[in-house]
Design an enzyme around this catalytic site. Structure first.
Site, mmCIF file in Angstrom:
data_model
loop_
_atom_site.group_PDB
_atom_site.id
_atom_site.type_symbol
_atom_site.label_atom_id
_atom_site.label_comp_id
_atom_site.label_asym_id
_atom_site.label_seq_id
_atom_site.Cartn_x
_atom_site.Cartn_y
_atom_site.Cartn_z
ATOM 1 N N CYS A 1 -4.809 13.970 -43.919
ATOM 2 C CA CYS A 1 -5.022 13.327 -42.620
ATOM 3 C C CYS A 1 -3.709 13.291 -41.825
ATOM 4 C CB CYS A 1 -5.551 11.914 -42.819
ATOM 5 S SG CYS A 1 -5.582 10.959 -41.295
ATOM 6 N N GLU B 1 3.888 1.657 -1.208
ATOM 7 C CA GLU B 1 4.487 1.887 -2.535
ATOM 8 C C GLU B 1 3.441 2.459 -3.499
ATOM 9 O OE1 GLU B 1 7.815 -1.553 -3.252
ATOM 10 O OE2 GLU B 1 5.819 -2.194 -2.642
ATOM 11 N N CYS C 1 -10.963 11.768 -43.603
ATOM 12 C CA CYS C 1 -9.808 11.098 -44.175
ATOM 13 C C CYS C 1 -10.306 10.035 -45.141
ATOM 14 C CB CYS C 1 -9.014 10.467 -43.036
ATOM 15 S SG CYS C 1 -7.877 9.206 -43.593
ATOM 16 N N LYS D 1 -42.988 19.052 -14.417
ATOM 17 C CA LYS D 1 -43.637 17.753 -14.617
ATOM 18 C C LYS D 1 -45.148 17.939 -14.617
ATOM 19 C CE LYS D 1 -39.913 15.491 -12.076
ATOM 20 N NZ LYS D 1 -39.479 14.920 -10.801
ATOM 21 N N SER E 1 -34.181 9.703 -18.899
ATOM 22 C CA SER E 1 -33.568 11.023 -18.746
ATOM 23 C C SER E 1 -34.619 12.060 -19.135
ATOM 24 C CB SER E 1 -32.314 11.129 -19.586
ATOM 25 O OG SER E 1 -32.634 10.881 -20.924
ATOM 26 N N LEU E 2 -34.206 13.311 -19.228
ATOM 27 C CA LEU E 2 -35.171 14.374 -19.515
ATOM 28 C C LEU E 2 -34.786 15.114 -20.778
ATOM 29 C CD1 LEU E 2 -35.466 15.892 -15.917
ATOM 30 C CD2 LEU E 2 -37.236 14.606 -17.114
ATOM 31 N N LYS F 1 -32.965 24.330 -18.579
ATOM 32 C CA LYS F 1 -31.587 24.439 -18.098
ATOM 33 C C LYS F 1 -31.162 25.891 -17.852
ATOM 34 C CE LYS F 1 -29.275 21.157 -18.005
ATOM 35 N NZ LYS F 1 -28.685 20.182 -18.904
ATOM 36 N N ASP G 1 -27.919 18.738 -9.273
ATOM 37 C CA ASP G 1 -26.750 18.263 -10.006
ATOM 38 C C ASP G 1 -26.018 17.230 -9.157
ATOM 39 O OD1 ASP G 1 -24.933 17.989 -11.980
ATOM 40 O OD2 ASP G 1 -23.950 19.926 -11.679
ATOM 41 N N ASP H 1 0.828 -1.201 0.000
ATOM 42 C CA ASP H 1 0.000 0.000 0.000
ATOM 43 C C ASP H 1 0.865 1.254 0.000
ATOM 44 O OD1 ASP H 1 -2.099 -1.676 0.033
ATOM 45 O OD2 ASP H 1 -2.878 -1.079 2.004
ATOM 46 N N CYS I 1 -5.862 3.792 -42.684
ATOM 47 C CA CYS I 1 -5.594 4.860 -41.714
ATOM 48 C C CYS I 1 -5.546 4.270 -40.303
ATOM 49 C CB CYS I 1 -6.675 5.930 -41.791
ATOM 50 S SG CYS I 1 -6.467 7.207 -40.546
ATOM 51 N N GLU J 1 -32.075 12.016 -6.161
ATOM 52 C CA GLU J 1 -30.703 12.418 -6.446
ATOM 53 C C GLU J 1 -29.851 12.378 -5.179
ATOM 54 O OE1 GLU J 1 -30.698 13.008 -9.622
ATOM 55 O OE2 GLU J 1 -28.829 14.048 -10.129
ATOM 56 N N GLU K 1 -39.627 22.162 -9.906
ATOM 57 C CA GLU K 1 -38.704 21.851 -8.808
ATOM 58 C C GLU K 1 -37.290 21.991 -9.348
ATOM 59 O OE1 GLU K 1 -38.550 17.296 -8.274
ATOM 60 O OE2 GLU K 1 -40.184 17.662 -9.668
ATOM 61 N N CYS L 1 -2.453 9.451 -41.372
ATOM 62 C CA CYS L 1 -1.986 8.539 -42.416
ATOM 63 C C CYS L 1 -1.552 9.240 -43.694
ATOM 64 C CB CYS L 1 -3.056 7.498 -42.735
ATOM 65 S SG CYS L 1 -4.471 8.160 -43.638
ATOM 66 N N LYS M 1 -33.564 21.170 -10.571
ATOM 67 C CA LYS M 1 -32.870 20.001 -11.094
ATOM 68 C C LYS M 1 -31.561 19.911 -10.319
ATOM 69 C CE LYS M 1 -31.648 17.760 -15.403
ATOM 70 N NZ LYS M 1 -30.253 17.385 -15.198
ATOM 71 N N TYR N 1 -37.598 12.432 -5.702
ATOM 72 C CA TYR N 1 -38.420 13.206 -6.632
ATOM 73 C C TYR N 1 -39.180 12.370 -7.665
ATOM 74 C CZ TYR N 1 -34.128 12.794 -9.437
ATOM 75 O OH TYR N 1 -33.035 12.315 -10.107
HETATM 76 S S1 IVH Z 1 -37.148 13.515 -12.845
HETATM 77 C C1 IVH Z 1 -38.700 10.459 -15.694
HETATM 78 N N1 IVH Z 1 -36.451 15.444 -11.228
HETATM 79 O O1 IVH Z 1 -31.817 14.711 -14.178
HETATM 80 C C2 IVH Z 1 -38.077 11.618 -15.058
HETATM 81 N N2 IVH Z 1 -34.745 14.343 -12.459
HETATM 82 O O2 IVH Z 1 -31.786 14.653 -17.103
HETATM 83 C C3 IVH Z 1 -36.999 11.246 -14.153
HETATM 84 N N3 IVH Z 1 -32.491 15.136 -11.959
HETATM 85 O O3 IVH Z 1 -31.361 11.263 -14.530
HETATM 86 C C4 IVH Z 1 -36.193 12.349 -13.694
HETATM 87 N N4 IVH Z 1 -33.074 16.618 -10.460
HETATM 88 O O4 IVH Z 1 -30.568 12.346 -12.374
HETATM 89 C C5 IVH Z 1 -36.034 14.533 -12.118
HETATM 90 N N5 IVH Z 1 -35.952 17.117 -9.712
HETATM 91 C C6 IVH Z 1 -35.555 16.215 -10.594
HETATM 92 C C7 IVH Z 1 -34.198 16.035 -10.915
HETATM 93 C C8 IVH Z 1 -33.832 15.098 -11.860
HETATM 94 C C9 IVH Z 1 -32.060 16.060 -11.107
HETATM 95 C C10 IVH Z 1 -31.614 14.342 -12.848
HETATM 96 C C11 IVH Z 1 -31.798 12.870 -12.792
HETATM 97 C C12 IVH Z 1 -32.053 12.423 -14.203
HETATM 98 C C13 IVH Z 1 -31.579 13.598 -14.986
HETATM 99 C C14 IVH Z 1 -32.338 13.709 -16.275
#
Ligand code: IVH
Length: 706
Positions: free
Chosen positions: A421, A46, A445, A303, A93-94, A327, A131, A44, A451, A187, A127, A424, A129, A239
């Protein structure tokens, strides 16, 4: 004198660069031995000394920090250390909105989809978002049984023990009348104050500081030893939810309130908004509060409040139709552009990368930024030596926003994009788009298979995590094997072990390898001789065929053999005016003309066909198995005709597709079901003639669960 014995203070820049490369490789090799093989080769102390030297060199030469630097993966264990955790419901995701117009469009889109009248209210929640890192918490009879990361949305990692250490996450839900199964999502994040204190402790202990609270949260969650996670101040906001046999409310707001009653922490800023103006007001309020919050937020999530509406709206691809993330604008900083590097990608695209004097943007040190392509360089008139504004938005690669012409040195000349390129020496050209007649923005290219940059990038893609995912065969090994002539094309990977047995210089005798690591690599390759169809398609690295498209194709064709024969037919009919197979592939929802062209080009190339033929001799492709819901409609071809009175056509279509059906506009012998409303004419008649099953809207709603 070897660079490894030169004291940090005496290293020249070039020596430092060499040393950082050596340390990155060496530390990674030790990490592999420690985590994957449970067989550390050094003590450890080292090991710590290697990391310390790496950190000291980086402190002296911050610009030289490598993207794969060990300091960027503080304590992070390899992904395979955790069990895979498939999600019962995908973690979506959103979609993003960047301005008020996008928000208004979203609101109107939802209203139209739901066919709301002018007088019908549509309430949304707003609400922040957060991070951080999202997590799924599964409760059975009120007890936390499993916690997982999001992963790719379909399969995460089981990090139950680590999530249990977070005070905001109850082990047992409070109250009675709890659902037998409910997955609470939210989150995991680290507060600013806790982050600062943690970094102080890290540095005091001679360890690398974390880049930002999000990285600290992610790194802390990925600890193999949950005692380490327990010592990290993590928090959690609930959430959303996944699988649930009962949901405690009829609205988003009511469910989140119920979560709070069960013992979760929920965001106190969440509120209801009755129209677009109220959404924008929430955005303005949250932006104003942002600097005072003790945690990072990067936007506002809206939402649809009513859950019956959410249900009807459903999801497209990877995001729900009932939510959007508005955003905050990206963070910016000013620095000097020191050079422009040209990188050659897997498809031969020459990509210019700005080399910047390192600068902190939103808490992260940035030294590279994308310049996209030569038109972009010309349009922004970016020159070496210019002072530029760079911006970072979320996880995306930093970008150059503009140059400051008043700070331009006299010597700065317009940048000449290479016509050759750099890897290559082949000509690099801009293609003319067949359909639009316009010149492509990307210079490519023309070296194709000769390449090395393309070949190496393609091999890296082939073995990457979402493709063949071969343990122990990372970018560095691919490069080394390519240079040594051991692996020049994908099929070589699967003959490597056999060739190695006969070789005079077997892998175990090569630098950086030993008997055990060579054995492990061969075992990892062996384990991937069976491969899922979507991974196989994605691994081919065809332009525009990312993971989502690969899945769509896999789902449509079902087996590797059907996929490949269809693709060969597609290529053979490339010149034909009318191609049945082309129309059939185009009919797959989500597959457009650009994808078809790319498939055609790829499968028209004899080298590619040969290579696929070689691969098929060496591997087995699994049949595609549909995960998710099965229904009576799944796999059927459905035609809607006439007027639908209770739902819109697009909603009915989306519902059918969500249940795995294919929606077609024409009735033929292949049609399985016709849903006919009032006013249906020729299509209904044809269906009756062909003996195709025909139902009305009410029956449709019944079988589709609408
Ligand atoms: S709702 C089906 N609410 O944003 C909807 N997401 O870009 C599920 N995130 O992967 C997501 N704050 O990690 C929701 N108040 C919030 C959030 C949130 C952060 C993140 C979440 C998701 C990502 C989507």
């Amino acid at each position: 004198m070897k660079t490894e014995s030169i004291p940090v203070a005496a290293l020249t820049q070039a020596q430092a660069e060499e040393e950082l490369a050596r340390l990155a490789a060496e530390i990674e090799a030790h990490d592999n031995r420690y985590y994957q093989q449970d067989a550390p080769a050094i003590s450890d102390a080292e090991y710590d000394a290697l990391r310390l030297r790496n950190a000291e060199i980086e402190a002296r030469f911050p610009a030289l920090r490598r993207p794969d630097s060990p300091s960027l993966r503080v304590g992070a264990a390899p992904l395979d250390a955790f069990k895979k955790a498939p999600h019962a419901r995908p973690m979506l995701s959103l979609d993003n909105a960047f301005d008020d117009r996008d928000v208004a469009d979203f609101y109107e889109r939802v209203r139209r989809f739901l066919r709301l009248g002018d007088a019908d209210p549509l309430v949304l929640t707003a609400e922040p978002k957060i991070d951080g890192v999202s997590a799924n918490l599964r409760y059975e009879n009120g007890r936390l049984v499993r916690g997982a990361t999001r992963g790719d949305g379909l399969v995460g990692e089981d990090i139950t023990a680590n999530l249990r250490t977070i005070a905001d996450i109850p082990d047992n839900l409070a109250g009675d009348d709890l659902p037998a199964v409910i997955e609470v999502r939210g989150e995991v994040y680290m507060a600013h104050s806790d982050f600062a204190a943690l970094n102080e402790r890290q540095q005091a202990a001679g360890k690398q500081a974390f880049m930002n609270p999000r990285n600290a949260a992610a790194g802390s969650l990925r600890q193999l030893d949950s005692k380490v996670t327990a010592a990290r101040p993590l928090r959690f906001f609930a959430y959303a939810w996944g699988e649930a046999d009962a949901v405690p409310g009829d609205t988003q707001m009511a469910v989140i309130e119920a979560f709070a009653n069960w013992g979760f922490t929920t965001n106190p800023m969440m509120r209801r908004c009755a129209d677009v103006a109220a959404l924008i007001a929430a955005y303005t309020d949250f932006s104003a509060l942002r600097p005072e919050l003790d945690y990072d937020i990067d936007g506002v999530v809206y939402k649809v409040d009513r859950l019956d509406y959410q249900q009807r709206l459903g999801a497209v691809s990877r995001a729900p139709r009932w939510a959007i993330a508005h955003k905050f604008p990206a963070e910016q900083a000013q620095t000097v552009l020191e050079d422009i590097d040209i990188q050659v990608g897997r498809t031969g695209a020459l990509t210019p990368v700005a080399k910047l004097r390192p600068v902190t943007v939103g808490g992260v040190v940035v030294s590279n930024a994308t310049l996209h392509n030569e038109d972009e360089i010309a349009r922004k008139d970016v020159r070496i030596g210019d002072t530029v504004i760079v911006q970072r938005a979320g996880d995306v690669i930093p970008q150059i926003v503009r140059v400051l012409p008043e700070r331009r040195p006299q010597s700065a000349v317009p940048f000449e994009f290479p016509r050759i390129c750099p890897a290559c020496g082949s000509h690099a050209e801009r293609e003319i788009n067949k359909n639009t007649g316009k010149t492509d923005v990307v210079r490519r290219c023309s070296g194709g298979l000769i390449c090395p940059a393309q070949a190496v990038e393609r091999l890296k893609h082939f073995v990457s995590r979402d493709a063949f995912d071969i343990d122990g065969l990372g970018s560095k090994q691919v490069e080394a094997f390519y240079m040594a002539g051991l692996v020049q094309r994908p099929s070589d990977i699967f003959t490597l072990a056999a060739r190695d047995e006969r070789s005079l210089t077997p892998l175990r005798q090569r630098e950086g390898w030993g008997a055990q690591s060579a054995k492990n690599l061969f075992a990892a390759i062996e384990a991937r001789r069976r491969i899922e169809l979507p991974r196989f398609i994605y691994a081919l690295g065809i332009r525009y065929v990312g993971q989502t498209t690969a899945r769509l194709l896999a789902k449509h064709f079902g087996t590797g053999a059907l996929f490949i024969s269809a693709m060969q037919q597609l290529a053979d009919e490339a010149e034909c005016e009318e191609s049945e197979i082309r129309d059939a592939v185009l009919a797959i929802d989500g597959v457009g003309p650009a994808v078809i062209d790319a498939l055609q080009i790829f499968f028209s190339e004899p080298h590619n066909r040969d290579e696929i033929g070689e691969l098929l001799k060496l591997i087995d492709i699994e049949e595609f198995k549909q995960s998710g819901q099965q229904s009576t409609i799944s796999g059927k071809t459905i035609v809607f005709t006439g007027k639908l009175e209770k739902v819109t056509r697009s909603e009915a279509k989306a519902r059918a597709e969500a249940l795995g059906a294919k929606v077609s506009s024409a009735v033929s012998a292949k049609t399985d079901l016709v849903v006919a409303g009032p006013g249906a004419g020729s299509k209904l008649k044809k269906a009756q003639e062909l003996g195709v099953e025909t139902i009305d809207e009410d029956s449709w709603l019944e079988i589709s669960g609408g």
